[in-house]
Design a protein around this motif. Structure first.
Motif, PDB file in Angstrom:
ATOM      1  N   TYR A  28      11.658  40.819 -43.333  1.00  0.00           N
ATOM      2  CA  TYR A  28      11.018  40.400 -42.071  1.00  0.00           C
ATOM      3  C   TYR A  28      11.008  41.508 -41.012  1.00  0.00           C
ATOM      4  CZ  TYR A  28      10.622  35.572 -43.569  1.00  0.00           C
ATOM      5  OH  TYR A  28      10.258  34.430 -44.239  1.00  0.00           O
ATOM      6  N   SER A  44       3.143  42.510 -41.380  1.00  0.00           N
ATOM      7  CA  SER A  44       3.582  41.116 -41.394  1.00  0.00           C
ATOM      8  C   SER A  44       3.512  40.563 -42.811  1.00  0.00           C
ATOM      9  CB  SER A  44       2.682  40.273 -40.495  1.00  0.00           C
ATOM     10  OG  SER A  44       3.015  38.914 -40.679  1.00  0.00           O
ATOM     11  N   GLY A 101       7.425  33.976 -36.381  1.00  0.00           N
ATOM     12  CA  GLY A 101       6.729  34.812 -37.377  1.00  0.00           C
ATOM     13  C   GLY A 101       5.632  35.633 -36.732  1.00  0.00           C
ATOM     14  N   ASP A 102       4.377  35.381 -37.124  1.00  0.00           N
ATOM     15  CA  ASP A 102       3.277  36.185 -36.570  1.00  0.00           C
ATOM     16  C   ASP A 102       2.606  35.507 -35.379  1.00  0.00           C
ATOM     17  OD1 ASP A 102       1.873  34.144 -37.719  1.00  0.00           O
ATOM     18  OD2 ASP A 102       0.679  35.390 -39.060  1.00  0.00           O
ATOM     19  N   ASP A 119      12.801  35.080 -32.312  1.00  0.00           N
ATOM     20  CA  ASP A 119      12.751  35.482 -33.720  1.00  0.00           C
ATOM     21  C   ASP A 119      13.858  36.483 -34.013  1.00  0.00           C
ATOM     22  OD1 ASP A 119      10.291  35.183 -35.993  1.00  0.00           O
ATOM     23  OD2 ASP A 119      11.833  36.711 -36.358  1.00  0.00           O
ATOM     24  N   SER A 139      13.826  38.746 -36.065  1.00  0.00           N
ATOM     25  CA  SER A 139      13.265  40.077 -36.256  1.00  0.00           C
ATOM     26  C   SER A 139      12.502  40.502 -34.987  1.00  0.00           C
ATOM     27  CB  SER A 139      12.314  40.059 -37.451  1.00  0.00           C
ATOM     28  OG  SER A 139      11.354  41.080 -37.310  1.00  0.00           O
ATOM     29  N   ARG A 151      10.537  42.830 -34.543  1.00  0.00           N
ATOM     30  CA  ARG A 151       9.161  43.208 -34.880  1.00  0.00           C
ATOM     31  C   ARG A 151       8.255  41.980 -34.944  1.00  0.00           C
ATOM     32  NH1 ARG A 151       9.507  48.021 -38.590  1.00  0.00           N
ATOM     33  NH2 ARG A 151       8.554  49.329 -37.029  1.00  0.00           N
ATOM     34  N   ARG A 152       8.760  40.920 -35.590  1.00  0.00           N
ATOM     35  CA  ARG A 152       7.967  39.688 -35.677  1.00  0.00           C
ATOM     36  C   ARG A 152       7.809  39.071 -34.283  1.00  0.00           C
ATOM     37  NH1 ARG A 152       7.568  41.811 -39.934  1.00  0.00           N
ATOM     38  NH2 ARG A 152       5.722  42.403 -38.803  1.00  0.00           N
ATOM     39  N   THR A 207       5.017  40.792 -32.452  1.00  0.00           N
ATOM     40  CA  THR A 207       3.701  40.385 -32.982  1.00  0.00           C
ATOM     41  C   THR A 207       3.341  38.989 -32.486  1.00  0.00           C
ATOM     42  OG1 THR A 207       4.362  41.517 -34.999  1.00  0.00           O
ATOM     43  CG2 THR A 207       2.368  40.200 -35.145  1.00  0.00           C
ATOM     44  N   ALA A 208       4.335  38.098 -32.527  1.00  0.00           N
ATOM     45  CA  ALA A 208       4.092  36.708 -32.116  1.00  0.00           C
ATOM     46  C   ALA A 208       3.675  36.667 -30.645  1.00  0.00           C
ATOM     47  CB  ALA A 208       5.341  35.866 -32.345  1.00  0.00           C
TER      48      ALA A 208
END
Ligand SMILES: C[S@@+](CC[C@H](N)C(=O)[O-])C[C@H]1O[C@@H](n2cnc3c(N)ncnc32)[C@H](O)[C@@H]1O
Length: 388
Positions: A58, A63, A110-111, A138, A140, A142-143, A146-147
């Motif tokens: 993740y 993604s 997530g995304d 999240d 992560s 990174r996620r 993005t989200a």
């Protein structure tokens, strides 16, 4: 002198080098975690494989979610999934005192696809409502980033304050709701095996730098309830104390409102009867990977949610059950049929209408092992039962 690469240059070379570096880094992390005994319990292996900074599944740049990724969730099938959840959230909001902040915390966004469809369907709050907050949590970073990017326009349109947070409780106690779709199954799970009259802990050892399945004596206790009393020889039992503590953290901070946990799983006795070898699954590019220990960080790893233990943890933490049913029943109760009919009526072509109806069929019949567990503090549980 710079020039065009030679005709024989491998166009995938950069990506392969990245993968080799990531695999090396993962191996170093696993070796360090397994030292000094060389044995690493499965939950610790899964935590690194999914969440190790930069190289966990993740944490990678691309993604893993959606048609281009490794798997998709109900949120990616059609926005009507998020719209159905939003319809229920509106009902939950009506049980709370008007004029106060209504905070929605989405765990594991997530995304951001689900956040976007929930916020779009919520739209601007009714007159006299308090501020709407949407918090993305999240594991992560990174996620989470993005989200945030994906959900931001819908948050602006709904007049909601969209924020990122490190945990459910980081901003203190709140009224509102917690939403977690396919997050519990992504919590590192413990795997135990019954052999010759005792439980053993399953995990891995590294052999020539590669993880291979291994087992060791059980040295860490398993949180209550007791483990199955008379297991068959060789039974593999899975549970996730990490998922249970996530529920406890929610219970500690949600003062009024609801918790919606949507995930695939079963009751413990069904798992023991129906899956004596366990339910661990590895996925990559929408396919099952036969060896879940292969190439950690490159595959999604998940196991069925042991709902008996999640429900027991919730009850111990003081949350009441508002609903425990199949995802299909939940979506039906939240009005998905009317939402689909409205979407179909708005379709600009018969092809688009067919696409909407196929997505609806997939949501209602394609996620058959998915369940909703809705929890709430006792006073809210009574109020929500009264309006739904
Ligand atoms: C399977 S994805 C689900 C994505 C999204 N909920 C959806 O429906 O499309 C699981 C997500 O949960 C996040 N996650 C896992 N454990 C978490 C935790 N303890 N707290 C917050 N996020 C977590 C992962 O990083 C990942 O983004």
């Amino acid at each position: 002198m710079p020039g065009a690469p030679p005709a024989s240059a491998d166009p995938d070379r950069g990506r392969k080098e990245d993968r080799t570096v990531a695999a090396e880094r993962m191996r170093t992390l696993l070796e360090a975690a397994a030292a000094p005994s060389g044995f690493l319990p499965f939950d610790q292996f899964m935590a690194l494989a999914l969440y190790a900074p930069e190289v966990g599944f993740y944490a990678r740049r691309a993604s893993p979610l959606g048609p281009e990724g490794d798997f998709y969730t109900s949120a990616h099938v059609h926005p009507v999934f998020g719209a159905s959840i939003a319809a229920h959230l509106k009902a939950v909001r009506r049980t709370l005192e008007p004029g106060r902040p209504f905070r929605l915390v989405e765990l594991g966004p997530g995304d951001g696809t689900l956040a976007r469809s929930i916020l779009t369907a919520l739209g601007p709050s009714p007159e006299g409502s308090g501020p709407l907050e949407y918090v993305l949590v999240d594991r992560s970073p990174r996620r989470a980033a993005t989200a945030f990017e994906r959900a931001e326009p819908a948050a602006r349109a709904a007049g909601a304050a969209l924020t990122l947070s490190a945990s459910v409780g980081a901003d203190g106690p709140f009224e509102g709701a917690v939403i977690a779709n396919e997050v519990l199954d992504a919590q590192p799970c413990r795997r135990l095996r019954w052999a010759e009259g005792r439980w053993r802990e399953l995990g891995i050892r590294l052999v020539h730098g590669r993880p291979v399945p291994a087992e060791a004596a059980l040295t860490r206790p398993v949180p209550p309830p007791d483990l199955p009393a008379t297991p068959e020889e060789g039974l593999v039992f899975e549970c996730s104390p990490g998922a249970e503590s996530l529920v406890r953290e929610v219970a500690d901070h949600l003062t009024a409102g609801a918790v919606l946990l949507l995930d695939y799983g079963m009751e413990e006795d069904e798992l023991v009867r129906g899956h004596p070898e366990g339910t661990l699954t590895a996925l990559r590019e929408h396919r099952t990977v036969p060896d879940p220990y292969e190439d950690p960080g490159a595959n999604d790893l998940s196991a069925f949610v042991n709902f008996s233990r999640i429900r027991a943890a919730a009850a111990r933490a003081g949350l009441e059950e508002v609903a425990y049913c199949s995802q299909t029943e939940a979506l039906a109760a939240w009005g998905i049929s009317d939402l689909i009919a409205a979407e179909a009526a708005r379709a600009r072509s018969s092809e688009e209408e067919v696409r909407i109806r196929l997505a609806a069929k997939s949501l209602l019949f394609g996620f058959e092992r998915f369940r909703l567990l809705e929890l709430a503090p006792p006073a809210s549980a009574r109020a929500i039962r009264g309006v739904t």
